[in-house]
Design a protein around this motif. Structure first.
Motif, mmCIF file in Angstrom:
data_model
loop_
_atom_site.group_PDB
_atom_site.id
_atom_site.type_symbol
_atom_site.label_atom_id
_atom_site.label_comp_id
_atom_site.label_asym_id
_atom_site.label_seq_id
_atom_site.Cartn_x
_atom_site.Cartn_y
_atom_site.Cartn_z
ATOM 1 N N ALA A 403 -6.933 5.268 0.356
ATOM 2 C CA ALA A 403 -8.146 4.472 0.182
ATOM 3 C C ALA A 403 -7.828 3.260 -0.673
ATOM 4 C CB ALA A 403 -9.241 5.316 -0.471
ATOM 5 N N TYR A 404 -8.370 2.124 -0.320
ATOM 6 C CA TYR A 404 -8.109 0.879 -1.039
ATOM 7 C C TYR A 404 -8.517 1.010 -2.507
ATOM 8 C CZ TYR A 404 -8.220 -4.046 -2.363
ATOM 9 O OH TYR A 404 -8.011 -5.241 -3.001
ATOM 10 N N GLY A 405 -7.586 0.674 -3.396
ATOM 11 C CA GLY A 405 -7.867 0.718 -4.824
ATOM 12 C C GLY A 405 -7.628 2.064 -5.473
ATOM 13 N N LEU A 406 -7.295 3.087 -4.678
ATOM 14 C CA LEU A 406 -7.051 4.423 -5.200
ATOM 15 C C LEU A 406 -5.651 4.886 -4.820
ATOM 16 C CD1 LEU A 406 -10.445 6.138 -4.269
ATOM 17 C CD2 LEU A 406 -9.763 5.264 -6.522
ATOM 18 N N LYS A 407 -5.101 5.789 -5.640
ATOM 19 C CA LYS A 407 -3.800 6.354 -5.305
ATOM 20 C C LYS A 407 -3.924 7.300 -4.116
ATOM 21 C CE LYS A 407 -0.539 6.242 -9.084
ATOM 22 N NZ LYS A 407 0.473 7.060 -9.756
ATOM 23 N N GLU A 422 -1.247 26.822 -1.870
ATOM 24 C CA GLU A 422 -2.017 25.595 -1.635
ATOM 25 C C GLU A 422 -1.955 24.735 -2.890
ATOM 26 O OE1 GLU A 422 -6.604 24.349 -0.530
ATOM 27 O OE2 GLU A 422 -5.779 26.230 0.281
ATOM 28 N N GLU A 423 -1.721 23.428 -2.693
ATOM 29 C CA GLU A 423 -1.643 22.516 -3.834
ATOM 30 C C GLU A 423 -2.113 21.130 -3.424
ATOM 31 O OE1 GLU A 423 -1.428 22.309 -6.858
ATOM 32 O OE2 GLU A 423 -0.510 24.165 -7.593
ATOM 33 N N SER A 424 -2.480 20.323 -4.419
ATOM 34 C CA SER A 424 -2.867 18.927 -4.217
ATOM 35 C C SER A 424 -2.168 18.059 -5.250
ATOM 36 C CB SER A 424 -4.380 18.746 -4.341
ATOM 37 O OG SER A 424 -5.068 19.484 -3.370
ATOM 38 N N ALA A 425 -1.951 16.782 -4.888
ATOM 39 C CA ALA A 425 -1.330 15.839 -5.828
ATOM 40 C C ALA A 425 -1.600 14.420 -5.365
ATOM 41 C CB ALA A 425 0.174 16.078 -5.924
ATOM 42 N N SER A 426 -1.493 13.487 -6.292
ATOM 43 C CA SER A 426 -1.555 12.058 -5.953
ATOM 44 C C SER A 426 -0.154 11.479 -6.091
ATOM 45 C CB SER A 426 -2.526 11.314 -6.868
ATOM 46 O OG SER A 426 -2.088 11.385 -8.212
ATOM 47 N N GLY A 427 0.075 10.319 -5.479
ATOM 48 C CA GLY A 427 1.395 9.709 -5.538
ATOM 49 C C GLY A 427 1.334 8.227 -5.276
ATOM 50 N N ASP A 428 2.518 7.591 -5.270
ATOM 51 C CA ASP A 428 2.591 6.152 -5.038
ATOM 52 C C ASP A 428 2.505 5.804 -3.552
ATOM 53 O OD1 ASP A 428 2.825 5.534 -7.739
ATOM 54 O OD2 ASP A 428 4.984 5.888 -7.712
ATOM 55 N N GLY A 429 2.571 6.796 -2.700
ATOM 56 C CA GLY A 429 2.421 6.633 -1.262
ATOM 57 C C GLY A 429 2.022 7.975 -0.685
ATOM 58 N N GLN A 430 1.690 7.992 0.607
ATOM 59 C CA GLN A 430 1.238 9.244 1.200
ATOM 60 C C GLN A 430 2.337 10.305 1.179
ATOM 61 O OE1 GLN A 430 -0.104 7.075 4.793
ATOM 62 N NE2 GLN A 430 -2.009 8.229 4.606
#
Length: 509
Positions: A403-407, A422-430
């Motif tokens: 999403a624009y403006g979000l990681k 099961e896990e979730s994470a954010s990153g610098d790319g998909q």
């Protein structure tokens, strides 16, 4: 040659001339690391680490290297390029802690008259003053005759007048550069023998440039003529087309001239990769000795010959350079290449199974797909419909969003040895987000190591269509081993994820 086994001194100038490669700039700690590798690991005789007066940063780098070298008794083997500049270079080098100056003088009348606007007598007087000042400061002096090749070609009397005067001074080595890379081997032999005949007691180094792709040939012609020292760089780095690469020079000196050097050639590949990383200049895959593909047999007939008394091997055995022979997989492979790879994996197939696997690899090769040795168990499993590689890791589901403006975010469900996580994470790319979620599963939940991604390459077939398949090849490092996995899909992220799941199954095995 008079001496059947000549001893050749190697001076490596990766940190000076090599850094003059367009786009290359080493920071001080990189320079120190490379200097350490060159002197302590590869065991080159000397290193030229910088040019005087370049910058404060360069001064700091030289000081760092010289402090390190002094503690290990290596300081006499560290050298810096200096200039005939009223002692400014001598003081700069001395204050940096270095005790060897490579003084740049003009080896052609054209350079002397048009660049310095000096007569030969004036230039000799200025050089003499600089050399004597350096000697008073306790520095050893070597002299570069810049543009010596054009000097011998256009103004040999100038060269001899200069040499006649300089050989009376406390100069340790005379270094003869083909500054513009104009010479061929026959000219090197002609000019070098003239120098050797006129100055038989002088230590000469030869410094080649590769403008006509003759640097290595010219270096060897210089050895044939009796030169005592050679200048090289790691990976052939250097201004314009570069310098003579140490790896090629070492191999040919040993195999063709039976020359003796101090080089530990088993570390050439390792040091080349470090310099590749620091310089940002990729090593061509087909570069002799150190290129990725140079110990890879592609044609099946070659692999067959290797099985029959090493018919397609020469003295360049990969083990000499810390490497191993590989057998490529593709439409030219044939059963012999495939069997060699299967042997490495510990797999044995009957003739009918081999035929099926060979047909599938040829089919993939015709589509221009790259087939890696790591793909082979999966191809075998797919073709023969049995679990040569069991799927102990299965990706049950995942979602990645941007999403624009979000990681970017990724959520995944994965089954490992029959149990779901099961896990979730954010990153610098998909893909980065996906891998971070995987790492959570392995490191935080399972308390296990997770492989390090060391290289990531993406390619598509020629033509540039937006619906083309994307091939992702990822290189991993895990517990001292380096290996690659490949994924193929219309979506780049999906291709990378496929390659990653292959990797996880491999480490489970």
């Amino acid at each position: 040659m008079k001496n059947e086994h000549p001893r050749i001194e190697i001076m490596d100038t990766t940190l000076r001339d090599g850094e003059q490669t367009s786009g290359v700039s080493f920071v001080p700690h990189e320079k120190l690391m490379i200097a350490r590798l060159l002197l302590e690991e590869l065991k080159v005789d000397r290193v030229e680490v910088a040019s005087a007066r370049v910058s404060e940063g360069e001064f700091g780098a030289v000081k760092m290297i010289c402090n390190w070298a002094a503690q290990r008794g290596l300081l006499p083997r560290v050298e810096v390029l200096g200039f005939v500049d009223k002692n400014i270079s001598v003081d700069w080098i001395y204050n940096a802690g270095c005790r060897v100056i490579n003084l740049l003088c003009k080896g052609s009348e054209k350079h002397c008259r048009f660049q310095l606007k000096n007569t030969v007598e004036e230039h000799i007087a200025n050089i003499t003053q600089t050399v004597m000042y350096a000697a008073q400061k306790g520095l050893d002096v070597n002299v570069y005759l810049e543009d010596w090749s054009n000097g011998m070609k256009d103004s040999p009397d100038y060269v001899f007048q200069l040499m006649d005067a300089l050989t009376k001074l406390p100069i340790k080595r005379f270094m003869l550069p083909d500054t513009l890379g104009i010479l061929n081997p026959l000219q090197v032999i002609e000019y070098m023998r003239k120098m050797m005949k006129r100055y038989p007691d002088v230590h000469f180094d030869f410094h080649a440039h590769n403008d006509y792709d003759l640097a290595v040939s010219n270096v060897l012609a210089a050895v044939l003529s009796g030169v005592k020292g050679l200048h090289t760089t790691i990976n052939g780095l250097g201004e314009r087309a570069g310098n003579a690469p140490l790896s090629s020079v070492q191999a040919i000196l040993k195999d063709h001239f039976h020359a003796i050097t101090n080089i530990d050639e088993s570390l050439l590949n390792e040091v080349s990769r470090v310099v590749e990383s620091y310089s940002g200049i990729s090593i061509p895959a087909n570069k002799p000795i150190i290129g990725e593909n140079v110990f890879t047999q592609v044609a099946g007939v070659h692999a067959d010959g290797d099985n029959k008394n090493n018919l397609y091997c020469n003295d360049l055995l990969p083990e000499r350079f810390g490497r191993k022979r590989e057998y490529a997989l593709g439409k030219n492979s044939g059963k012999a290449n495939i069997r060699k790879n299967l042997e490495t994996l510990g797999l044995e197939l009957d003739e009918e199974s081999m035929r099926k696997v060979t047909d599938r690899i040829i089919e993939l090769g015709d589509k221009k797909e790259v087939v890696t040795p790591e793909d082979l168990p999966y191809i075998v499993s797919d073709v023969l419909k049995h679990d040569v590689v069991s799927e102990k890791v299965k990706l049950k589901s995942y979602i990645v969003n941007l999403a624009y403006g979000l990681k970017p975010m990724a959520t995944l469900k994965i089954e490992i040895n029959g149990k779901e996580y099961e896990e979730s994470a954010s990153g610098d790319g998909q893909y980065d987000a996906f891998v971070r979620a995987l790492r959570k599963v392995y490191k935080e939940t399972l308390k296990r190591k997770f492989p390090m991604l060391t290289n990531y390459a993406v390619s598509i077939p020629p033509g540039g269509r937006t619906d083309a398949f994307v091939q992702t090849v990822i290189t991993w490092s895990f517990e001292g081993k380096v290996f690659r996995t490949r994924g193929l899909d219309a979506d780049q992220t999906e291709a990378a994820i496929k390659a990653t799941i292959k990797m996880l199954n491999m480490i489970e095995e």
